[in-house]
Design an enzyme around this catalytic site. Structure first.
Site, PDB file in Angstrom:
ATOM      1  N   ASP A   6      24.775  18.507 -47.297  1.00  0.00           N
ATOM      2  CA  ASP A   6      25.191  17.345 -46.515  1.00  0.00           C
ATOM      3  C   ASP A   6      25.661  17.748 -45.119  1.00  0.00           C
ATOM      4  O   ASP A   6      25.761  18.923 -44.783  1.00  0.00           O
ATOM      5  CB  ASP A   6      26.295  16.590 -47.253  1.00  0.00           C
ATOM      6  CG  ASP A   6      25.801  16.026 -48.577  1.00  0.00           C
ATOM      7  OD1 ASP A   6      24.646  15.574 -48.633  1.00  0.00           O
ATOM      8  OD2 ASP A   6      26.570  16.046 -49.563  1.00  0.00           O
ATOM      9  N   HIS A  66      18.211  17.277 -45.605  1.00  0.00           N
ATOM     10  CA  HIS A  66      19.360  16.605 -46.210  1.00  0.00           C
ATOM     11  C   HIS A  66      19.300  16.637 -47.737  1.00  0.00           C
ATOM     12  O   HIS A  66      20.298  16.330 -48.411  1.00  0.00           O
ATOM     13  CB  HIS A  66      19.444  15.151 -45.713  1.00  0.00           C
ATOM     14  CG  HIS A  66      20.843  14.642 -45.583  1.00  0.00           C
ATOM     15  ND1 HIS A  66      21.815  14.880 -46.529  1.00  0.00           N
ATOM     16  CD2 HIS A  66      21.443  13.910 -44.609  1.00  0.00           C
ATOM     17  CE1 HIS A  66      22.943  14.309 -46.162  1.00  0.00           C
ATOM     18  NE2 HIS A  66      22.755  13.720 -44.990  1.00  0.00           N
TER      19      HIS A  66
END
Length: 496
Positions: free
Chosen positions: A472, A468
Site C-alpha cells: 500500500d 498496488h
C-alpha cells in the site's frame, strides 16, 4: 570447413531471427570477427565466427527465424568454393520460392555516450533519456521432442476417424509452432491454419505472423483472418507472468491510416517488443506513483571533490546514479516487499537484489541490463557495473545472463532536466524508480541557532511507480523516504 549453427543464447531460448549478415558468400572472415546479428525474444546479439576462412554458403537468409542448432552457413578453408562467387552474383529472382520475408532495416549503430546516469546540475548531458523499461518475459515453454508419423505429441496414436476438437485461434491449428509464434498468434487472435508459412517445409515463422499483423493493422482485411469469437479468445497471453487475471480487453479501435503528408516508420524488433511489454504491464499491474524531493548536497560535495581522481583511476565519470543505486539497495534491506513479484494470490519476496538499469540506445530502443547481487556491492563496484553493462548494451554484447533475473529497475531521464517521470513497471517486478534532473534551487535551511535561512542546494526528484497489489501507499512512501534519508545523510566520502 566449419558449419555455423544458430547458437544457444540462453537456457530458455529455442530459436532466433537472423537480422543481418556482416559477411557475404565469397568474403573472408577472421576467427572471432562478427559474422552475423541475431535477435531473440530476450536480446539482440552480434555473433562472432568460430573459425577463420571464406564464407562459402549462407543457408538462412536475413529475416528468417530458425531453431537453435540449425545450420546457418558454411565457412571453408582458404579460397572460396568453386560455386561461391557464382552464388554471390546470382540474381534475386533465382532465390528459393520459400525464402523468408526481407528483414527489417537494422537500427543505426548507437552513438558513444557515457553510461546512463543523472546529469550534473547545469552540466553536460551524460546519457540519453530513459523510456519505461521493457519487461523480461518468462521463459518460453520447452520444445517437445519430435514424434513419429503415426503419433501425437502426447504419445497416443493417430488414426483416421479419431475425434479431435476443432482448432481455435492461437492453438496452432495442428501445426508445429515455436513458442514465439504461438504466443503472437494467441495474442492477436489469429488462426494458424490461415497463415501461409514461408519457413522450411511450410513452417510458420515469426515474420509470417508479423507481416499478417501489419497488414491487418493497415486495414487490409482481405489478407487477414477474421477475429475469433469472444468465447474462443484466451484471457491471458501464454507468455504472461503468473499474476491476477487481467481486465477484459477493450474493443479494438481501427488503426490510423497514413496520408501522403505523413511519414511511415516501420517498428523495429526492439520497438515492437517494447510496445508489447508496456501494454501487457499496464494490463497486469495496478500502477500507482509516489515521489519525493531529494537534497543532493552530501552527494555533490563528494562527487565534485573526487570526480577527477575517480575518472583517472576508473576510466569513466562519477555520476549520481551509483549513489542512488547504493541508497536504493540499502533501503530495500528495510523494505523487502518492494523487491518482489506478484504470484498466484501471493507475494514472492526475492532475497537476492538484482538491480536493473535502463540504457538508452541512441533513441532507437531500450535495454535493461541487470547488476546481480547488488546488495553485496559498495559504491565503486556499482559504478563499475553500471558503466560496463551500459557499454555492452550499446555495443550489442549483452548475454542472456546480463538481462535476466532483475528484481527492481532504475530508469533515468535526468540528463535532460526532467522534473518528474512516471515509468511503466518492468514485469514481473513490482516497482521501478525514475531519477530526474538535479538542479540548483533555493531552499530553506535551519541554522545552528534554530533560525531559518535561504541557501542554494542541488535538488532532484525521485519517483517510483509501484504495483498496488503488492503493498500500500504508506509502505511505498516510507521506502522512498528512506532512500532520501540515505542520500542526504550518509558519509559518502567513506564509500569511495
Amino acid at each position: 570447413m566449419a558449419d555455423i549453427t544458430m547458437p544457444q543464447l540462453g537456457e530458455t531460448v529455442t530459436e532466433g531471427t537472423i537480422t543481418r549478415w556482416l559477411k557475404q558468400v565469397g568474403e573472408t572472415v577472421a576467427e572471432d570477427e562478427v559474422l552475423f546479428e541475431v535477435s531473440t525474444d530476450k536480446v539482440d546479439s552480434e555473433v562472432p565466427s568460430p573459425a577463420a576462412g571464406v564464407v562459402s554458403e549462407i543457408l538462412v537468409q536475413e529475416g528468417e527465424t530458425v531453431d537453435v542448432g540449425t545450420r546457418l552457413a558454411v565457412i571453408s578453408d582458404g579460397a572460396a568454393a568453386p560455386g561461391a562467387a557464382a552464388a554471390a552474383e546470382a540474381p534475386a529472382a533465382e532465390a528459393p520460392a520459400a525464402e523468408a520475408p526481407a528483414a527489417e532495416v537494422p537500427a543505426p549503430e548507437p552513438r558513444q555516450v557515457p553510461d546512463a546516469a543523472a546529469g550534473e546540475p547545469g552540466g553536460d548531458v551524460e546519457s540519453g533519456p530513459q523510456a519505461p523499461a521493457p519487461e523480461l518475459e518468462q521463459a518460453p515453454a520447452a520444445r517437445l521432442p519430435q514424434t513419429g508419423p503415426g503419433e501425437q505429441r502426447n504419445g497416443s496414436s493417430t488414426r483416421p476417424g479419431d475425434d479431435r476438437p476443432p482448432a481455435r485461434p492461437g492453438d496452432g491449428g495442428g501445426k508445429v509452432l515455436s513458442p514465439v509464434v504461438r504466443r503472437l498468434i494467441a495474442e492477436h487472435d489469429l488462426d494458424a491454419s490461415q497463415i501461409a508459412g514461408t519457413g522450411a517445409g511450410g513452417r510458420i515463422t515469426r515474420n509470417d505472423v508479423l507481416d499478417l499483423i501489419d497488414k491487418r493493422s493497415a486495414g487490409n482485411g482481405a489478407s487477414a483472418p477474421a477475429p475469433a469469437a469472444p468465447a474462443e479468445r484466451r484471457a491471458v497471453p501464454a507468455a504472461a507472468p503468473a499474476a491476477a487475471p487481467a481486465a477484459p480487453a477493450a474493443a479494438a479501435l481501427p488503426a490510423p491510416r497514413a496520408t501522403e503528408r505523413d511519414t511511415v516508420i516501420p517498428f523495429t524488433n526492439i520497438r515492437r517488443r517494447t510496445a508489447e511489454h508496456m501494454v501487457r504491464s499496464k494490463a497486469t499491474s495496478a500502477h500507482t506513483m509516489v515521489a519525493v524531493e531529494v537534497d543532493f548536497s552530501a552527494v555533490e560535495a563528494v562527487r565534485s571533490a573526487e570526480k577527477g581522481r575517480f575518472k583517472e583511476s576508473e576510466g569513466f565519470g562519477l555520476t549520481y546514479l551509483p549513489f542512488i543505486s547504493r541508497a536504493v539497495v540499502d533501503a530495500l534491506g528495510e523494505f523487502p516487499n518492494v523487491n518482489s513479484s506478484v504470484g498466484d494470490d501471493e507475494l514472492i519476496v526475492h532475497h537476492d537484489i538484482n538491480l536493473g538499469v535502463a540504457v538508452d540506445l541512441d533513441f532507437e530502443g531500450l535495454l535493461v541490463p541487470v547488476i546481480h547481487q547488488a546488495d553485496g556491492k559498495r559504491l565503486r563496484a556499482l559504478a563499475r557495473d553500471i558503466s560496463s553493462l551500459a557499454g555492452k548494451a550499446r555495443g550489442k554484447r549483452l548475454t542472456m545472463d546480463d538481462i535476466s533475473g532483475g528484481t527492481i529497475t532504475l530508469t533515468n531521464a535526468g540528463p535532460f532536466g526532467t522534473f518528474i517521470t512516471v515509468p511503466v513497471i518492468n514485469q514481473p517486478q513490482v516497482a521501478i524508480i525514475s531519477t530526474d534532473g538535479v538542479r540548483k534551487k533555493p531552499v530553506v535551511v535551519e541554522l545552528p541557532d534554530g533560525t531559518d535561512s535561504i541557501a542554494i542546494h542541488p535538488i532532484g526528484v525521485l519517483a517510483m511507480s509501484w504495483d498496488h497489489r503488492a503493498f500500500d501507499g504508506a509502505y511505498a512512501a516510507a521506502f522512498v523516504a528512506r532512500i532520501r534519508t540515505i542520500l542526504e545523510t550518509r558519509d559518502w566520502a567513506a564509500e569511495l
